[in-house]
Design a protein around this motif. Sequence first.
Motif: not given
Ligand SMILES: NC(=O)c1ccc[n+]([C@@H]2O[C@H](COP(=O)([O-])OP(=O)(O)OC[C@H]3O[C@@H](n4cnc5c(N)ncnc54)[C@H](O)[C@@H]3O)[C@@H](O)[C@H]2O)c1
Length: 440
Positions: A5-7, A28-30, A83-87, A98-100, A102-104, A121-123, A150-154, A265-267
């Motif tokens: 799991v990346i992120g 799990c990788v970060d 599972a990286v951010g998509t701000p 960018t993060y998605v 780069a991870a790919a 990640s939500t993409v 896609p993930e639906f957790l709250r 907000p972002k979605d």
């Molecule tokens: N937070 C939520 O409740 C939620 C729910 C459903 C979906 N999502 C979606 O899931 C995705 C992740 O959200 P989040 O809230 O967990 O984000 P987050 O910002 O909490 O975590 C993202 C992590 O990814 C790491 N990361 C980024 N690029 C990396 C790389 N190349 N290699 C390794 N690690 C890397 C970052 O250091 C960070 O720790 C988003 O697309 C979000 O929309 C979030």
Amino acid sequence: MKIAVIGTGYVGLVSGVCFSDFGHEVVCVDKDSRKIEMLEKGKVPIYEPGLDRLMERNVETGRLSFTIDLNAAIDGSEAVFIAVGTPTRRGDGHADLTYVMAAAEEIAKAAKDYVVIVTKSTVPVGTNRKVAEVVRAANPDLDFDVASNPEFLREGAAIDDFMKPDRVVVGVETDRAAAVMASIYRPLYLREFPIITTDLESAEMTKYAANAFLATKITFINEIAALCEKVGADVKQVARGMGLDNRIGNKFLHAGPGYGGSCFPKDTKALARTAQEYASPIQLVETVIKVNEEVKRRMVDKLLDLCDGSFNGKCVAVLGVTFKPNTDDMRDAPALTIVPALVGGGSTVRVCDPQGRREGEALLPSVSWEDDPYAAADGADLVVILTEWNEFRALDLSALAKRMRTPRLGDLRNVYTAEDAQKAGFQAYVSIGRADLIPG
Ligand SMILES: NC(=O)c1ccc[n+]([C@@H]2O[C@H](COP(=O)([O-])OP(=O)(O)OC[C@H]3O[C@@H](n4cnc5c(N)ncnc54)[C@H](O)[C@@H]3O)[C@@H](O)[C@H]2O)c1
């Protein structure tokens, strides 16, 4: 099965911990080494109820580990989750991929054998196909499939949501990828949770459509609340009367200070942007985004009314700043609009939040922090309830009012009533979508 799991944010960490609890071997990788150091010491970098115990249990079995070394994590993994951010991308509202990507690319370079690259990640729609292009360009010989999951957790209920989901959505293109995904989610199949298999685009769209719908529902009740205030209706009664209709349902019908958090907000912005790019604008969602900003500003006006038109020289206690209870997440929280307006207007602000301080200190400079809501209210001219943590749902309002210089209550989550406040000795009280109590 070995899974990487990346992120390790809210989604990646919860997913990784839960997959290991399903019986898989999960790495799990970060790239954030501080997070990985914490996790290796058994500390959870976020606040999510129950996550620490579940994580500990699975680390002890040897099924769950953490690393910054993506190569080692990928080695032997049949599935790699992104599972990286998509701000929101600066300037245009689009999701920043960018993060998605780069991870790919990193996955492509590290992988040797067949692997399913799963985007959690939500993409935006079309992203999984772009992920496939990036992987193919970086490693033309790699045998792989992509999948959208896609993930639906709250946040705040993440483990339950993951372990007992309303549904799991899996977008795939090949039977081979479908089989890998089925074996990952086998424990949920066995317990008959709905697992919906779709094409890539439908899976991607489902996530945005669901979030935009929920944001719309919240915004709808917020607008009804504003009208209730004008016509003398009570939005709580209205929402109850609406929500008992099975076609509507009672969830997400709580009027409040506007939606916030890391997703809505972002979605909504990303969906509106995609729709514009495809020349099929979703005007409803565009309006929701605009109205939600207005709702937050309306809260500031309500508090101004409570404070005789000026925040200057007032002492304000703010109870709750996270975007909702049971999380430490401050992303796009209404507090980030409301608190700066109080400070900017000349108030001294004290904040009390059970988990918000770690994130909030940097985001809300010029406020002081109190652990106890009563201490925060000492000598204050206004108490504002911004997040309905359990700690703030059963306050001794009389004790609170007695400690204040001018007892006024801004109840932006409708936790109490004007009658409760008046009986407790408050001079003034405002809430959302109900009669206010403002003297003179
Ligand atoms: N937070 C939520 O409740 C939620 C729910 C459903 C979906 N999502 C979606 O899931 C995705 C992740 O959200 P989040 O809230 O967990 O984000 P987050 O910002 O909490 O975590 C993202 C992590 O990814 C790491 N990361 C980024 N690029 C990396 C790389 N190349 N290699 C390794 N690690 C890397 C970052 O250091 C960070 O720790 C988003 O697309 C979000 O929309 C979030």
